[in-house]
Design a protein around this motif. Structure first.
Motif, PDB file in Angstrom:
ATOM      1  N   ARG A 123       4.785   7.679   0.818  1.00 56.89           N
ATOM      2  CA  ARG A 123       5.445   6.631   1.605  1.00 56.89           C
ATOM      3  C   ARG A 123       4.714   5.311   1.417  1.00 56.89           C
ATOM      4  O   ARG A 123       3.574   5.278   0.966  1.00 56.89           O
ATOM      5  N   LEU A 124       5.395   4.232   1.768  1.00 55.36           N
ATOM      6  CA  LEU A 124       4.734   2.930   1.845  1.00 55.36           C
ATOM      7  C   LEU A 124       4.025   2.843   3.184  1.00 55.36           C
ATOM      8  O   LEU A 124       4.545   3.316   4.199  1.00 55.36           O
ATOM      9  N   ARG A 125       2.847   2.236   3.201  1.00 53.14           N
ATOM     10  CA  ARG A 125       2.056   2.105   4.417  1.00 53.14           C
ATOM     11  C   ARG A 125       2.164   0.672   4.927  1.00 53.14           C
ATOM     12  O   ARG A 125       1.301  -0.158   4.687  1.00 53.14           O
ATOM     13  N   ASP A 126       3.249   0.388   5.639  1.00 57.06           N
ATOM     14  CA  ASP A 126       3.442  -0.951   6.201  1.00 57.06           C
ATOM     15  C   ASP A 126       2.400  -1.277   7.269  1.00 57.06           C
ATOM     16  O   ASP A 126       2.190  -2.437   7.604  1.00 57.06           O
ATOM     17  N   VAL A 167       0.860  -1.184   0.000  1.00 55.85           N
ATOM     18  CA  VAL A 167       0.000   0.000   0.000  1.00 55.85           C
ATOM     19  C   VAL A 167       0.895   1.233   0.000  1.00 55.85           C
ATOM     20  O   VAL A 167       1.792   1.355   0.835  1.00 55.85           O
ATOM     21  N   ALA A 168       0.671   2.122  -0.946  1.00 55.89           N
ATOM     22  CA  ALA A 168       1.440   3.367  -1.038  1.00 55.89           C
ATOM     23  C   ALA A 168       0.503   4.551  -0.805  1.00 55.89           C
ATOM     24  O   ALA A 168      -0.621   4.575  -1.298  1.00 55.89           O
ATOM     25  N   GLU A 169       0.978   5.523  -0.068  1.00 55.14           N
ATOM     26  CA  GLU A 169       0.242   6.768   0.132  1.00 55.14           C
ATOM     27  C   GLU A 169       0.768   7.776  -0.885  1.00 55.14           C
ATOM     28  O   GLU A 169       1.969   7.864  -1.119  1.00 55.14           O
ATOM     29  N   PHE A 170      -0.132   8.524  -1.512  1.00 52.72           N
ATOM     30  CA  PHE A 170       0.296   9.518  -2.486  1.00 52.72           C
ATOM     31  C   PHE A 170      -0.556  10.771  -2.360  1.00 52.72           C
ATOM     32  O   PHE A 170      -1.639  10.754  -1.790  1.00 52.72           O
ATOM     33  N   VAL A 208      -8.709   9.636 -14.977  1.00 51.72           N
ATOM     34  CA  VAL A 208      -7.267   9.879 -14.995  1.00 51.72           C
ATOM     35  C   VAL A 208      -6.982  11.187 -14.270  1.00 51.72           C
ATOM     36  O   VAL A 208      -7.626  12.203 -14.527  1.00 51.72           O
ATOM     37  N   TYR A 209      -6.014  11.154 -13.334  1.00 49.52           N
ATOM     38  CA  TYR A 209      -5.626  12.380 -12.643  1.00 49.52           C
ATOM     39  C   TYR A 209      -5.082  13.376 -13.663  1.00 49.52           C
ATOM     40  O   TYR A 209      -4.252  13.042 -14.492  1.00 49.52           O
ATOM     41  N   ARG A 210      -5.555  14.621 -13.591  1.00 45.92           N
ATOM     42  CA  ARG A 210      -5.156  15.642 -14.548  1.00 45.92           C
ATOM     43  C   ARG A 210      -3.740  16.148 -14.291  1.00 45.92           C
ATOM     44  O   ARG A 210      -3.055  16.603 -15.193  1.00 45.92           O
ATOM     45  N   HIS A 211      -3.292  16.073 -13.045  1.00 46.50           N
ATOM     46  CA  HIS A 211      -1.967  16.553 -12.666  1.00 46.50           C
ATOM     47  C   HIS A 211      -1.153  15.392 -12.095  1.00 46.50           C
ATOM     48  O   HIS A 211      -1.721  14.417 -11.603  1.00 46.50           O
ATOM     49  N   PRO A 212       0.177  15.487 -12.128  1.00 50.88           N
ATOM     50  CA  PRO A 212       1.004  14.381 -11.608  1.00 50.88           C
ATOM     51  C   PRO A 212       0.707  14.085 -10.131  1.00 50.88           C
ATOM     52  O   PRO A 212       0.406  14.994  -9.358  1.00 50.88           O
ATOM     53  N   VAL A 213       0.757  12.828  -9.784  1.00 51.48           N
ATOM     54  CA  VAL A 213       0.626  12.427  -8.375  1.00 51.48           C
ATOM     55  C   VAL A 213       2.025  12.298  -7.789  1.00 51.48           C
ATOM     56  O   VAL A 213       2.994  12.097  -8.518  1.00 51.48           O
TER      57      VAL A 213
END
Length: 76
Positions: free
Chosen positions: A61-64, A39-42, A52-57
């Motif tokens: 961090r990784l959610r351990d 799981v990654a948080e962005f 589709v996200y219009r702007h870059p994500v």
């Protein structure tokens, strides 16, 4: 490939999908399917066009602390 990433099984949910190299471009990203078990948080802007996200994500961090099975999959 990272030691935390593992090759995907044949039933990967994104198998056969293509991803654009950038907004308004015709190029495609080269990528490798991996098992969806991290799981990654962005951070992302709320602007979305046709799923589709219009702007870059941006990766945060990784959610351990959060098992992948507790996260809702993206809707098509």
């Amino acid at each position: 490939m990272s030691q935390r990433l593992h090759p995907a099984d044949p039933d990967h949910p994104w198998l056969g999908r293509r991803f654009s190299a950038g907004w308004g471009t015709h190029g495609e990203l080269e990528y490798h399917h991996v098992r969806p078990d991290l799981v990654a948080e962005f951070l992302a802007d709320s602007a979305v066009d046709e799923g589709v996200y219009r702007h870059p994500v941006r990766f945060r961090r990784l959610r351990d602390d959060l098992p992948a099975g507790q996260v809702q999959p993206f809707a098509d």
